[in-house]
Design a protein around this motif. Structure first.
Motif, short mmCIF file in Angstrom:
data_model
loop_
_atom_site.label_atom_id
_atom_site.label_comp_id
_atom_site.label_asym_id
_atom_site.label_seq_id
_atom_site.Cartn_x
_atom_site.Cartn_y
_atom_site.Cartn_z
N THR A 28 1.37 1.50 -0.22
CA THR A 28 1.57 1.53 -1.91
C THR A 28 2.97 1.51 -2.21
O THR A 28 3.52 0.82 -3.07
CB THR A 28 0.50 2.50 -2.29
OG1 THR A 28 -0.92 2.17 -2.12
CG2 THR A 28 0.82 2.41 -3.79
N LEU A 31 5.41 -1.14 -0.52
CA LEU A 31 5.16 -2.65 -1.15
C LEU A 31 5.63 -2.59 -2.67
O LEU A 31 5.38 -3.60 -3.29
CB LEU A 31 3.74 -3.03 -0.86
CG LEU A 31 3.35 -3.23 0.54
CD1 LEU A 31 2.00 -3.54 0.86
CD2 LEU A 31 4.01 -4.39 1.07
N PHE A 33 4.30 -1.03 -5.30
CA PHE A 33 3.42 -0.84 -6.24
C PHE A 33 3.77 0.37 -7.25
O PHE A 33 4.29 1.36 -6.69
CB PHE A 33 1.95 -0.76 -5.63
CG PHE A 33 1.42 -1.78 -5.34
CD1 PHE A 33 0.82 -2.87 -6.07
CD2 PHE A 33 1.29 -2.21 -3.82
CE1 PHE A 33 0.38 -4.00 -5.66
CE2 PHE A 33 0.87 -3.24 -3.24
CZ PHE A 33 0.43 -4.24 -4.23
N LEU A 298 -3.00 -5.81 0.52
CA LEU A 298 -1.87 -4.98 -0.23
C LEU A 298 -0.87 -5.97 0.10
O LEU A 298 -0.14 -6.24 -1.08
CB LEU A 298 -1.72 -3.73 0.32
CG LEU A 298 -2.95 -2.61 -0.11
CD1 LEU A 298 -2.54 -1.26 0.36
CD2 LEU A 298 -3.59 -2.65 -1.19
N GLU A 299 -0.37 -6.53 1.40
CA GLU A 299 0.82 -7.28 1.33
C GLU A 299 0.93 -8.39 0.45
O GLU A 299 1.74 -9.06 -0.01
CB GLU A 299 1.23 -7.47 2.89
CG GLU A 299 1.63 -6.13 3.33
CD GLU A 299 1.68 -6.39 4.96
OE1 GLU A 299 1.78 -7.71 5.42
OE2 GLU A 299 2.11 -5.68 5.60
N SER A 302 1.23 -7.86 -3.09
CA SER A 302 2.60 -7.44 -3.48
C SER A 302 3.25 -8.76 -3.58
O SER A 302 4.10 -8.89 -4.46
CB SER A 302 3.00 -6.57 -2.56
OG SER A 302 4.52 -6.36 -2.58
N GLN A 306 1.96 -9.40 -7.63
CA GLN A 306 2.83 -8.45 -8.33
C GLN A 306 4.20 -9.17 -8.56
O GLN A 306 4.69 -8.80 -9.66
CB GLN A 306 3.10 -7.40 -7.32
CG GLN A 306 3.86 -6.18 -7.98
CD GLN A 306 3.84 -5.06 -7.30
OE1 GLN A 306 3.46 -3.85 -7.75
NE2 GLN A 306 4.40 -5.02 -6.11
N SER A 307 4.62 -9.90 -7.71
CA SER A 307 5.92 -10.74 -7.87
C SER A 307 6.06 -11.59 -9.12
O SER A 307 7.25 -11.78 -9.49
CB SER A 307 6.48 -11.29 -6.44
OG SER A 307 5.42 -12.35 -6.45
#
Length: 310
Positions: A28, A31, A33, A298-299, A302, A306-307
């Motif tokens: 987390t 990456l 977060f 998660l990767e 991310s 998220q990007s």
């Protein structure tokens, strides 16, 4: 859209050791977060066997406080039935100091009767009135100036001449209050919360509940924009339909149900749905990650979700 915080939210009672949680927390952080949160439960739900058995939320966070550097750490939600409020205030303040000021406290009334029965924890009838007193005590202890004492006389708890120590590292530990209740929950959030969280809610229900909290804040003369508004939603993201289906199967859920009730599908689909939550005033989403061994998930989130959120 405005920037949106993404936080990772885990349910360790379904089956996770401390080492597993540490691995996820470090991922987390690595990456990018915003935070790692966990539930506060002592019994698995549904068909999960819960092996190797429950871990305590605040002991977990104390460990993670020393083994992470930048992410924020907290609970969705600490059960008010598990700890006396004076003890909880000490625990959270200590872990906040151990983390260098990165702790947040989500506090709820407690609801899962079976875990209380399983571990010999009293399960009182009137939990909400207790929660209100707990919020007054925990925040009151932290806010008492150094060198002064704190006393409180309530129906459920009485504190006399407490030194109100230790103090957290932060001037104010963020307090999260959440839920779907139409009246008492918004009132408590308006009075005590830094953040209001609604778990597993549709866009329509989110909008309605945020409106209630904003109205409750206005009613006591607190600016409605003084609170952060957030959602907690199960995440099941895949680069293609097959990967989404595989991740859904791994957590025992149906893809169509997750698309309706959570954040499921391709990164583009998930970004679009997050945008619709953002339109309700939500600025933070807790992604409930149920398969804690799937770090590729998660990767992907991310790199491709998220990007795009600013």
């Amino acid at each position: 859209m405005d920037p949106m915080d993404l936080r990772i939210f885990t349910e360790p009672q379904q089956g996770a050791s401390y080492d597993t949680l540490l691995t996820v927390a470090k991922a987390t952080e690595d990456l990018g977060f915003d935070a790692f949160f966990r539930s506060d439960h002592y019994l698995a739900m549904g068909s999960a066997d819960g092996l190797p058995g429950p871990t305590d939320a605040w002991i977990t966070l104390a460990g993670l406080a020393r083994e992470t550097r930048s992410i924020r750490l907290g609970t969705l939600m600490t059960a008010g039935t598990f700890r006396l409020p004076g003890v909880l205030a000490i625990q959270v303040a200590q872990v906040d100091r151990m983390s260098g000021g990165r702790i947040e406290l989500g506090l709820g009334a407690g609801w899962f009767e079976e875990e209380h029965t399983a571990y010999g924890i009293p399960f009182p009838k009137e939990k909400f009135a207790r929660l209100e007193e707990q919020l007054a005590i925990v925040t009151g202890l932290w806010e008492t100036p150094l060198g002064q004492t704190f006393s409180y006389e309530g129906t459920h708890y009485t504190l006399t001449d407490s030194p109100a120590l230790p103090k957290p590292a932060q001037d104010r530990v963020p307090v999260l209050i959440g839920g779907h209740g139409a009246t008492r929950t918004p009132r408590l959030a308006a009075r005590y919360a830094s953040e209001f969280n609604i778990p597993f809610a549709s866009i329509e229900d989110t909008e309605r509940q945020f409106g209630r909290v904003r109205a409750a804040a206005d009613a006591i003369g607190r600016g409605a924009d003084d609170l952060v508004y957030s959602n907690a939603l199960v995440a099941c993201v895949g680069k293609d339909d097959a990967e989404v289906a595989r991740r859904a199967a791994a957590i025992g859920r149906e893809v169509d149900e997750l698309r309706t009730n959570g954040l499921a599908g391709s990164p583009a689909e998930v970004v679009d749905k997050i945008g619709r939550y953002a339109a309700t005033g939500s600025s933070r989403i807790y992604l409930q990650i149920l398969d804690l061994d799937d770090l590729d998930h998660l990767e992907l989130i991310s790199a491709q979700v998220q990007s795009q959120l600013g």
